[in-house]
Motif scaffolding. Structure first.
Motif, PDB file in Angstrom:
ATOM      1  N   MET A 159       1.035  -1.294  -0.253  1.00  0.00           N
ATOM      2  CA  MET A 159       0.117  -0.124  -0.042  1.00  0.00           C
ATOM      3  C   MET A 159       0.476   1.376   0.205  1.00  0.00           C
ATOM      4  O   MET A 159       1.025   2.561  -1.005  1.00  0.00           O
ATOM      5  N   ARG A 160       1.837   1.184   0.573  1.00  0.00           N
ATOM      6  CA  ARG A 160       3.234   2.374   0.564  1.00  0.00           C
ATOM      7  C   ARG A 160       3.958   2.559  -0.329  1.00  0.00           C
ATOM      8  O   ARG A 160       3.857   3.570  -0.448  1.00  0.00           O
ATOM      9  N   ALA A 161       4.535   1.546  -1.284  1.00  0.00           N
ATOM     10  CA  ALA A 161       4.570   2.213  -2.308  1.00  0.00           C
ATOM     11  C   ALA A 161       3.520   2.471  -3.454  1.00  0.00           C
ATOM     12  O   ALA A 161       4.397   3.554  -4.472  1.00  0.00           O
ATOM     13  N   LEU A 162       2.775   1.678  -3.371  1.00  0.00           N
ATOM     14  CA  LEU A 162       1.612   2.897  -4.465  1.00  0.00           C
ATOM     15  C   LEU A 162       1.294   4.228  -4.193  1.00  0.00           C
ATOM     16  O   LEU A 162       1.156   4.513  -5.367  1.00  0.00           O
ATOM     17  N   HIS A 163       1.154   4.101  -2.573  1.00  0.00           N
ATOM     18  CA  HIS A 163       1.402   5.167  -2.743  1.00  0.00           C
ATOM     19  C   HIS A 163       1.894   6.236  -3.638  1.00  0.00           C
ATOM     20  O   HIS A 163       1.774   7.515  -3.626  1.00  0.00           O
ATOM     21  N   GLU A 164       3.426   5.819  -3.130  1.00  0.00           N
ATOM     22  CA  GLU A 164       4.204   6.398  -2.895  1.00  0.00           C
ATOM     23  C   GLU A 164       4.281   7.127  -4.394  1.00  0.00           C
ATOM     24  O   GLU A 164       5.631   7.581  -4.868  1.00  0.00           O
ATOM     25  N   LEU A 169      -2.800   8.564  -6.069  1.00  0.00           N
ATOM     26  CA  LEU A 169      -3.151   7.649  -5.691  1.00  0.00           C
ATOM     27  C   LEU A 169      -2.851   8.251  -4.009  1.00  0.00           C
ATOM     28  O   LEU A 169      -1.717   8.029  -3.362  1.00  0.00           O
ATOM     29  N   PRO A 170      -3.833   8.439  -3.099  1.00  0.00           N
ATOM     30  CA  PRO A 170      -3.935   8.372  -1.652  1.00  0.00           C
ATOM     31  C   PRO A 170      -3.459   7.456  -0.530  1.00  0.00           C
ATOM     32  O   PRO A 170      -3.374   6.246  -1.067  1.00  0.00           O
ATOM     33  N   ARG A 171      -3.146   7.472   0.819  1.00  0.00           N
ATOM     34  CA  ARG A 171      -2.916   6.669   1.637  1.00  0.00           C
ATOM     35  C   ARG A 171      -3.934   7.074   2.409  1.00  0.00           C
ATOM     36  O   ARG A 171      -5.042   8.061   2.061  1.00  0.00           O
ATOM     37  N   ILE A 172      -3.976   5.512   2.138  1.00  0.00           N
ATOM     38  CA  ILE A 172      -5.722   4.851   2.679  1.00  0.00           C
ATOM     39  C   ILE A 172      -6.008   3.943   3.492  1.00  0.00           C
ATOM     40  O   ILE A 172      -4.466   3.438   4.303  1.00  0.00           O
ATOM     41  N   THR A 185     -11.617   6.254  -5.851  1.00  0.00           N
ATOM     42  CA  THR A 185     -10.424   6.348  -6.067  1.00  0.00           C
ATOM     43  C   THR A 185     -10.322   4.861  -5.039  1.00  0.00           C
ATOM     44  O   THR A 185      -9.423   4.164  -4.665  1.00  0.00           O
ATOM     45  N   VAL A 186     -10.318   5.649  -3.799  1.00  0.00           N
ATOM     46  CA  VAL A 186     -10.309   4.878  -2.430  1.00  0.00           C
ATOM     47  C   VAL A 186     -10.740   3.377  -2.861  1.00  0.00           C
ATOM     48  O   VAL A 186     -10.275   2.790  -1.802  1.00  0.00           O
ATOM     49  N   SER A 187     -11.872   3.543  -3.034  1.00  0.00           N
ATOM     50  CA  SER A 187     -12.678   2.031  -2.774  1.00  0.00           C
ATOM     51  C   SER A 187     -11.769   1.527  -4.054  1.00  0.00           C
ATOM     52  O   SER A 187     -11.707  -0.051  -4.068  1.00  0.00           O
ATOM     53  N   ALA A 188     -12.162   1.763  -4.594  1.00  0.00           N
ATOM     54  CA  ALA A 188     -11.007   0.708  -5.886  1.00  0.00           C
ATOM     55  C   ALA A 188      -9.629   0.324  -5.568  1.00  0.00           C
ATOM     56  O   ALA A 188      -9.135  -1.065  -5.872  1.00  0.00           O
ATOM     57  N   MET A 189      -9.284   1.582  -4.405  1.00  0.00           N
ATOM     58  CA  MET A 189      -7.158   0.850  -3.991  1.00  0.00           C
ATOM     59  C   MET A 189      -7.945  -0.124  -2.846  1.00  0.00           C
ATOM     60  O   MET A 189      -7.059  -1.012  -2.915  1.00  0.00           O
TER      61      MET A 189
END
Length: 255
Positions: A159-164, A169-172, A185-189
């Motif tokens: 998740m962190r790698a996806l955000h960074e 893409l936000p941190r969720i 976006t959030v529900s898709a992530m």
């Protein structure tokens, strides 16, 4: 009284066993720069809050995957507990876990302790899933031997790698999505990460069972394993005490 310490890449867990039961456990962020004095001041304050006198500690057993931290934890046991600590992986320490892999010296102390902790409670061949900084699936034979396993990035690491790596893409927070198809976006992530990890675990478990060719019990442990409860189709037991149970067993076999 026994102090068991599990030093992970992200968190360190301290557990106290009074000879009959685990009476307290505390968690702190792993920081290899913390000295023995730093650990002691934090630990003694917590013990005092719970009315525990650490002077009664008669043993200390440690599992660490952070080599840089070993020196300070050894000093913590020697200086403040007046005991010589046992470190999983020391060549003279008896674990009873045969390492049936090409490079036994590369097997992490946490994986050895978890294999033992699962074996003493659950009969037969096992798959032990530990969800932390990394997600590991380890195969434990019916006799308790370590047969090998699988290592993949942990869910928070992914998740962190996806955000960074993706600017938009936000941190969720990680949670089970209401439906598979995300509507924003959030529900898709959340769907991709949470359900993706469920499929990773269930798919790997099925492949391991097919390759192993014998009945296996699947035990999940680790900091985020509880997130998967009720979602995975292959996990038989959720047990947060697997690793510290293994540390206790090592101490019993070597004290």
């Amino acid at each position: 009284m026994l102090l068991a310490i599990d030093v992970g890449n992200t968190n360190t867990v301290f557990g106290l066993h009074d000879g009959d039961d685990w009476i307290h456990s505390w968690r702190s962020a792993t920081d290899s720069t913390k000295t023995a004095d730093d650990h002691a001041s934090w630990l003694w304050r917590l013990a005092d809050m719970h009315g525990v006198d650490l002077a009664h500690t008669k043993g200390c057993v440690i599992s660490t995957v952070v080599p840089q931290a070993q020196f300070n934890f050894r000093n913590l046991a020697r200086r403040y507990l007046n005991v010589e600590p046992m470190f999983i992986g020391d060549p003279d320490l008896k674990t009873g876990v045969a390492l049936r892999v090409r490079h036994p010296e590369q097997v992490g102390a946490d994986r050895i302790a978890s294999a033992l902790g699962a074996h003493v409670k659950y009969p037969g061949a096992l798959i032990v899933i530990d969800s932390g900084t990394a997600t590991t699936l380890d195969v434990v034979g019916a006799d308790g031997g370590f047969e090998g396993g699988i290592i993949s990035p942990g869910i928070y690491l992914s998740m962190r790698a996806l955000h960074e790596a993706a600017a938009q893409l936000p941190r969720i927070a990680i949670q089970k999505p209401a439906q598979v198809i995300g509507k924003d976006t959030v529900s898709a992530m959340q769907s991709g990460v949470f359900l993706g990890y469920i499929e990773l675990i269930d798919g790997l478990v099925r492949r391991v069972k097919a390759e192993y060719g014998a009945p296996m019990t699947v035990v999940a442990t680790g900091g985020v394993a509880s997130l998967f409860e009720g979602a995975s189709e292959t996990i038989d037991h959720y047990d947060q005490d697997v690793l510290i149970r293994g540390l206790l067993e090592v101490w019993k076999r070597n004290r």
